[in-house]
Design an enzyme around this catalytic site. Structure first.
Site, PDB file in Angstrom:
ATOM      1  CG  ASP A 160      -6.120   2.007  -3.148  1.00 46.25           C
ATOM      2  OD1 ASP A 160      -5.038   2.335  -3.832  1.00 46.25           O
ATOM      3  OD2 ASP A 160      -6.621   2.319  -2.148  1.00 46.25           O
ATOM      4  CE  LYS A 190      -6.629   3.969   1.668  1.00 48.60           C
ATOM      5  NZ  LYS A 190      -6.736   4.159   0.116  1.00 48.60           N
ATOM      6  CE  LYS A 249      -8.179   0.454   0.753  1.00 50.11           C
ATOM      7  NZ  LYS A 249      -8.262   1.154  -0.374  1.00 50.11           N
TER       8      LYS A 249
END
Length: 335
Positions: free
Chosen positions: A167, A266, A230
């Protein structure tokens, strides 16, 4: 249709070449990216927020609700991202992921545990042969304020320790100043270092100011090779709002139509109740489509959410709420 679960390593040069083809240019420049990104349709703020409000009023019952709760549990990236994290805390997080409800072995496992890079090996060892993934935040999370050699080393350390997913955070300063090529190059370089690990690109939507910027950042992240887009680090407010997530879901839907490649979404930060999670799943189904209703393509960045989902699951099984003390309240952060 190709998928973002393919494990072939994509070099930054290959990603740049692909971007040139999509943009229809012979050379990828900041001017070309600016023209393309600013040519995307603008977001109707009133319409987007009205649609999100309407989705928030939906109600699902009985078997559909039970399915949604189990699906949401299976989509969680169970997270601890605190400066005080210890090996013991990470092992406790893994224990929760492996057995979310010890009283009911049929309870689904979360998709992944998400930790800092220096805790990847601890999480990996504790998970053993489990299918639960290890995700690591990298690239000077959460600020992203570091040189590229540092960001790449941060990523490489996590991958070498066994991270299944990375991430990363984008350089919001570069993005907001219109330096899209720098953001593209950094994402593409991190993607190359990831190797077979899937890359989630954190845009920190709370700092992007406008919905148009969220749309542009979503497309830029996919163009540069992100496997997931995300919303947030969980460290900035607002984090994962439903309107922002709707914009991202529209982006991945349209990207699939354009390229044949399916990209994940996400939302992270601020999703704490079963009702919230179910609303997001309704949005996924209606905006992107049911093929995103799997943890391969949709995740929740959360920890406290899991406990509420477990309480709701127990209520549906027994007809009564268990006391909160029947669920281990070991959520390590508000992420």
């Amino acid at each position: 249709m190709s998928t973002s679960t393919d494990t072939a390593v994509v070099t930054a040069a290959e990603q740049t070449s692909r971007a040139r083809e999509i943009l229809g240019v012979s050379r990828l420049t900041n001017q070309a990216l600016t023209r393309w990104l600013h040519g995307l349709p603008g977001v109707d703020q009133v319409g987007c927020e009205a649609r999100a409000a309407g989705l928030g009023t939906r109600s699902i019952k009985t078997t559909a609700k039970a399915w949604a709760i189990d699906t949401a549990i299976s989509m969680i990236d169970l997270t601890t991202l605190e400066g005080a994290d210890t090996d013991g805390k990470v092992r406790g997080l893994v224990t929760k992921a492996l057995s979310p409800d010890p009283s009911d072995p049929s309870t689904p496992h979360p998709a992944a545990v998400c930790v800092y890079g220096d805790k990847v090996a601890v999480a990996k060892q504790a998970l053993g042969t489990s299918e639960v993934k290890v995700a690591a935040v990298a690239t000077a999370f959460p600020s992203g304020r570091a040189s590229m050699p540092v960001k790449l080393a941060d990523t490489q350390d996590a991958v070498s320790a066994g991270a299944d997913e990375i991430d990363m955070v984008i350089d919001r300063g570069a993005f907001l100043s219109g330096d899209y090529l720098t953001v593209f190059d950094q994402i593409a370089a991190v993607k190359e270092v990831c190797g077979p690990a899937r890359l989630k690109v954190i845009m920190e939507t709370g700092e992007l100011v406008t919905y148009d910027n969220v749309r542009r950042a979503s497309w830029l992240s996919m163009l540069a090779g992100g496997d997931f887009i995300k919303t947030s680090t969980g460290k900035v407010s607002p984090a994962a709002t439903l309107p922002v997530t709707l914009i991202m879901l529209e982006a991945v839907r349209d990207w699939l139509e354009l390229t044949g490649e399916q990209i994940g979404v996400k939302p992270a930060g601020g999703i704490r109740t079963s009702k919230d999670a179910i609303t997001f799943l309704v949005a996924v189904n209606e905006v992107a489509g049911e093929q995103w209703l799997t943890n391969t393509y949709f995740r929740f960045g959360a920890s406290s959410l899991l406990n509420d989902l477990l309480l709701q699951r127990q209520r549906m099984a027994t007809g009564a709420y268990s006391g909160a003390d029947y669920i281990a309240d070991d959520s390590p952060s508000l992420y």
